[in-house]
Scaffold this motif. Structure first.
Motif, PDB file in Angstrom:
ATOM      1  N   GLU A  68       0.599  -1.019   0.000  1.00  0.00           N
ATOM      2  CA  GLU A  68      -0.078  -0.043  -0.201  1.00  0.00           C
ATOM      3  C   GLU A  68       0.976   1.093  -0.181  1.00  0.00           C
ATOM      4  OE1 GLU A  68      -0.467  -2.393   2.261  1.00  0.00           O
ATOM      5  OE2 GLU A  68      -2.450  -3.109   1.422  1.00  0.00           O
ATOM      6  N   ARG A  69       2.083   1.154   0.734  1.00  0.00           N
ATOM      7  CA  ARG A  69       2.923   2.342   0.742  1.00  0.00           C
ATOM      8  C   ARG A  69       3.589   2.677  -0.452  1.00  0.00           C
ATOM      9  NH1 ARG A  69       4.266  -0.134   5.889  1.00  0.00           N
ATOM     10  NH2 ARG A  69       6.404  -0.687   4.629  1.00  0.00           N
ATOM     11  N   VAL A  70       3.955   1.488  -1.172  1.00  0.00           N
ATOM     12  CA  VAL A  70       4.711   1.539  -2.428  1.00  0.00           C
ATOM     13  C   VAL A  70       3.679   1.955  -3.444  1.00  0.00           C
ATOM     14  CG1 VAL A  70       5.736   0.406  -4.340  1.00  0.00           C
ATOM     15  CG2 VAL A  70       6.315  -0.185  -2.122  1.00  0.00           C
ATOM     16  N   ALA A  71       2.542   1.676  -3.403  1.00  0.00           N
ATOM     17  CA  ALA A  71       1.515   1.918  -4.383  1.00  0.00           C
ATOM     18  C   ALA A  71       1.121   3.549  -4.161  1.00  0.00           C
ATOM     19  CB  ALA A  71       0.156   1.279  -4.310  1.00  0.00           C
ATOM     20  N   ALA A  72       0.872   3.910  -2.724  1.00  0.00           N
ATOM     21  CA  ALA A  72       0.701   5.168  -2.749  1.00  0.00           C
ATOM     22  C   ALA A  72       1.823   6.277  -3.193  1.00  0.00           C
ATOM     23  CB  ALA A  72       0.528   5.733  -1.105  1.00  0.00           C
ATOM     24  N   SER A  73       3.065   5.544  -2.973  1.00  0.00           N
ATOM     25  CA  SER A  73       4.193   6.504  -3.466  1.00  0.00           C
ATOM     26  C   SER A  73       4.165   6.712  -4.915  1.00  0.00           C
ATOM     27  CB  SER A  73       5.502   5.770  -2.963  1.00  0.00           C
ATOM     28  OG  SER A  73       5.695   5.907  -1.920  1.00  0.00           O
ATOM     29  N   ILE A  74       3.870   5.743  -5.771  1.00  0.00           N
ATOM     30  CA  ILE A  74       4.027   5.698  -7.113  1.00  0.00           C
ATOM     31  C   ILE A  74       2.618   6.359  -7.957  1.00  0.00           C
ATOM     32  CG2 ILE A  74       3.844   4.165  -9.110  1.00  0.00           C
ATOM     33  CD1 ILE A  74       6.484   4.311  -7.811  1.00  0.00           C
ATOM     34  N   PHE A  75       1.502   6.049  -7.195  1.00  0.00           N
ATOM     35  CA  PHE A  75       0.334   6.840  -7.544  1.00  0.00           C
ATOM     36  C   PHE A  75       0.789   8.175  -7.482  1.00  0.00           C
ATOM     37  CE2 PHE A  75      -4.143   8.570  -6.866  1.00  0.00           C
ATOM     38  CZ  PHE A  75      -4.491   8.097  -8.142  1.00  0.00           C
ATOM     39  N   GLY A  76       1.115   9.030  -6.509  1.00  0.00           N
ATOM     40  CA  GLY A  76       1.303  10.162  -6.095  1.00  0.00           C
ATOM     41  C   GLY A  76       2.274  10.783  -7.145  1.00  0.00           C
ATOM     42  N   ALA A  77       3.455   9.990  -7.322  1.00  0.00           N
ATOM     43  CA  ALA A  77       4.491  10.344  -8.405  1.00  0.00           C
ATOM     44  C   ALA A  77       3.716  10.515  -9.601  1.00  0.00           C
ATOM     45  CB  ALA A  77       5.679   9.432  -8.268  1.00  0.00           C
ATOM     46  N   VAL A  78       2.828   9.572 -10.165  1.00  0.00           N
ATOM     47  CA  VAL A  78       2.162   9.648 -11.459  1.00  0.00           C
ATOM     48  C   VAL A  78       1.501  10.951 -11.434  1.00  0.00           C
ATOM     49  CG1 VAL A  78       0.598   8.567 -12.808  1.00  0.00           C
ATOM     50  CG2 VAL A  78       2.539   7.211 -11.874  1.00  0.00           C
ATOM     51  N   LEU A  79       0.678  11.243 -10.465  1.00  0.00           N
ATOM     52  CA  LEU A  79      -0.037  12.475 -10.470  1.00  0.00           C
ATOM     53  C   LEU A  79       0.683  13.912 -10.516  1.00  0.00           C
ATOM     54  CD1 LEU A  79      -2.838  11.621  -7.601  1.00  0.00           C
ATOM     55  CD2 LEU A  79      -3.154  12.003 -10.257  1.00  0.00           C
ATOM     56  N   VAL A  80       1.863  13.747  -9.522  1.00  0.00           N
ATOM     57  CA  VAL A  80       2.711  15.074  -9.597  1.00  0.00           C
ATOM     58  C   VAL A  80       3.378  15.283 -10.907  1.00  0.00           C
ATOM     59  CG1 VAL A  80       4.829  15.803  -8.782  1.00  0.00           C
ATOM     60  CG2 VAL A  80       3.254  14.777  -7.299  1.00  0.00           C
ATOM     61  N   MET A  81       3.973  14.176 -11.712  1.00  0.00           N
ATOM     62  CA  MET A  81       4.437  14.320 -13.049  1.00  0.00           C
ATOM     63  C   MET A  81       3.688  14.598 -13.851  1.00  0.00           C
ATOM     64  SD  MET A  81       7.524  11.314 -12.749  1.00  0.00           S
ATOM     65  CE  MET A  81       8.809  12.045 -13.566  1.00  0.00           C
ATOM     66  N   GLY A  82       2.265  13.984 -13.680  1.00  0.00           N
ATOM     67  CA  GLY A  82       1.453  14.352 -14.764  1.00  0.00           C
ATOM     68  C   GLY A  82       0.824  15.770 -14.846  1.00  0.00           C
ATOM     69  N   VAL A  83       0.497  16.365 -13.582  1.00  0.00           N
ATOM     70  CA  VAL A  83       0.375  17.791 -13.656  1.00  0.00           C
ATOM     71  C   VAL A  83       1.367  18.659 -14.045  1.00  0.00           C
ATOM     72  CG1 VAL A  83      -0.395  19.550 -11.865  1.00  0.00           C
ATOM     73  CG2 VAL A  83      -1.494  17.316 -11.724  1.00  0.00           C
ATOM     74  N   ILE A  84       2.406  18.447 -13.739  1.00  0.00           N
ATOM     75  CA  ILE A  84       3.766  19.199 -14.167  1.00  0.00           C
ATOM     76  C   ILE A  84       3.921  19.083 -15.414  1.00  0.00           C
ATOM     77  CG2 ILE A  84       6.053  19.571 -13.944  1.00  0.00           C
ATOM     78  CD1 ILE A  84       5.972  18.872 -10.778  1.00  0.00           C
ATOM     79  N   SER A  85       3.755  17.925 -16.258  1.00  0.00           N
ATOM     80  CA  SER A  85       3.912  17.789 -17.623  1.00  0.00           C
ATOM     81  C   SER A  85       2.613  18.557 -18.524  1.00  0.00           C
ATOM     82  CB  SER A  85       4.012  16.245 -17.860  1.00  0.00           C
ATOM     83  OG  SER A  85       2.811  15.551 -17.613  1.00  0.00           O
ATOM     84  N   LEU A  86       1.471  18.314 -17.695  1.00  0.00           N
ATOM     85  CA  LEU A  86       0.441  18.880 -18.461  1.00  0.00           C
ATOM     86  C   LEU A  86       0.467  20.603 -18.272  1.00  0.00           C
ATOM     87  CD1 LEU A  86      -2.708  18.911 -19.302  1.00  0.00           C
ATOM     88  CD2 LEU A  86      -2.926  19.454 -16.908  1.00  0.00           C
ATOM     89  N   GLY A  87       1.210  21.259 -17.425  1.00  0.00           N
ATOM     90  CA  GLY A  87       1.814  22.572 -17.334  1.00  0.00           C
ATOM     91  C   GLY A  87       2.418  22.780 -18.365  1.00  0.00           C
TER      92      GLY A  87
END
Length: 96
Positions: A68-87
């Protein structure tokens, strides 16, 4: 019988570290990579975040909730990278 932990390490810090590294990588890739190669380098950066997530959660030494912790880390990383790349993508579309 399970032995209770006397002073368990905090696990949320390892998750946040991966998110911060993902944000830094996304900004660095967005600034230095050409627009044609930006998506490929974001995939490489996300792979690095995956390895970092495993290392950070293994370092904590707790087996309960590892996936669960690894999944939360990766899911958050995908969201962060996605928002920044969208910008960066929107910035490339808007004329200067």
């Amino acid at each position: 019988m399970a032995v209770p932990e006397l002073a368990p390490r905090r696990t949320f810090g390892g998750i946040v570290v991966v998110w911060v590294v993902a944000a830094v990588l996304a900004v660095v890739i967005g600034v230095f990579a050409t627009p044609d190669w930006r998506a490929a380098w974001l995939g490489v950066g996300l792979g690095g975040c995956l390895i970092l997530a495993f290392a950070a959660q293994l370092w904590s030494g707790r087996s309960q909730g590892f996936t669960e912790r690894v999944a939360a880390s990766i899911f958050g990383a995908v969201l962060v990278m996605g928002v920044i790349s969208l910008g960066f993508g929107l910035a490339a579309v808007v004329p200067a």
